[in-house]
Design an enzyme around this catalytic site. Structure first.
Site, PDB file in Angstrom:
ATOM      1  N   ASP A 104      34.823  41.995  40.015  1.00 54.88           N
ATOM      2  CA  ASP A 104      35.640  40.815  39.727  1.00 54.88           C
ATOM      3  C   ASP A 104      35.476  40.506  38.232  1.00 54.88           C
ATOM      4  O   ASP A 104      36.152  41.127  37.402  1.00 54.88           O
ATOM      5  CB  ASP A 104      35.132  39.689  40.650  1.00 54.88           C
ATOM      6  CG  ASP A 104      35.909  38.388  40.545  1.00 54.88           C
ATOM      7  OD1 ASP A 104      36.822  38.311  39.717  1.00 54.88           O
ATOM      8  OD2 ASP A 104      35.594  37.453  41.285  1.00 54.88           O
ATOM      9  N   GLY A 106      32.867  41.304  36.579  1.00 52.22           N
ATOM     10  CA  GLY A 106      32.102  42.424  36.037  1.00 52.22           C
ATOM     11  C   GLY A 106      30.701  42.033  35.600  1.00 52.22           C
ATOM     12  O   GLY A 106      29.922  42.878  35.142  1.00 52.22           O
ATOM     13  N   LYS A 132      39.483  43.736  40.016  1.00 44.76           N
ATOM     14  CA  LYS A 132      40.401  42.675  39.567  1.00 44.76           C
ATOM     15  C   LYS A 132      40.483  42.698  38.037  1.00 44.76           C
ATOM     16  O   LYS A 132      39.704  42.002  37.366  1.00 44.76           O
ATOM     17  CB  LYS A 132      39.888  41.309  40.028  1.00 44.76           C
ATOM     18  CG  LYS A 132      39.849  41.079  41.525  1.00 44.76           C
ATOM     19  CD  LYS A 132      39.408  39.638  41.817  1.00 44.76           C
ATOM     20  CE  LYS A 132      39.111  39.422  43.269  1.00 44.76           C
ATOM     21  NZ  LYS A 132      38.467  38.116  43.533  1.00 44.76           N
TER      22      LYS A 132
END
Ligand code: IMP
Length: 177
Positions: A104, A106, A132
């Site tokens: 997401d 990271g 994402k």
């Protein structure tokens, strides 16, 4: 539609689509890592289903180790990550693939990646079923991605909302009211 706690989720990625994608990722790994000492490091809890299905499609010799980090509650990433617990194998000079359910922001992956790279593996790559890109602000993009998805909250196939919803064989997306 799926109801978990106070939220509703609609169908997003089917079990068939996931199965096909997991096979494709495995094909790529089987080809790229042939003849190399390969260890998968599966990040619990979220990646248990992805790891299990992927492993069934891996045809080259490999090991797998399951590790745990803690940091995530509810529908927002807290950005806090504790130590990696459970790395019970030596990874130095081996080829490592980190298995994640989702990358997401990271931030979690930054910490996992830095921790694992300190052991000096021969190579360190990230395979994430979901990614994402719009939310990503980390340093290490996944090398292998199943599905790039918009910035929405999803559950199923290992992914949870407050620990529920991991059991579904498909992925469902939060319906915002
Ligand atoms: P990151 O640090 O923002 O990349 O978040 C990583 C962790 O947050 C993942 O390993 C998941 O546990 C969790 N997470 C991020 N997005 C979602 C989502 O849409 N559904 C469920 N869990 C998520």
């Amino acid at each position: 539609m799926v109801q978990i706690h106070d939220k509703s989720f609609g169908p997003y990625i089917s079990a068939d689509e996931i199965r096909q994608k997991v096979q494709e990722l495995a094909n790529q790994i089987n080809k790229e890592y042939e003849g190399k000492e390969l260890i998968f490091i599966s990040i619990l809890n979220g990646s248990f289903m992805f790891a299990a299905d992927l492993m069934k499609c891996i045809t080259i010799p490999c090991e797998i180790s399951f590790v745990k980090v803690s940091s995530y509650q509810g529908t927002n990433t807290s950005g806090r990550v504790d130590e990696l617990i459970g790395l019970n194998t030596t990874i130095d000079h081996k080829h490592i693939i980190i298995l994640e359910d989702i990358v997401d922001t990271g931030i979690t992956m930054n910490k996992i990646f830095n921790y694992l790279s300190s052991f000096e593996p021969a190579s360190l790559k990230i395979a994430s079923l979901l990614y994402k890109p719009d939310a990503f602000e980390g340093k290490h993009k996944p090398d292998l991605v199943g599905f790039s998805i918009p910035n929405a909250f999803v559950i199923g196939y290992g992914l949870d909302y407050n620990e529920h919803g991991r059991n579904y064989d498909a992925i469902y997306k939060l319906i915002e009211n």
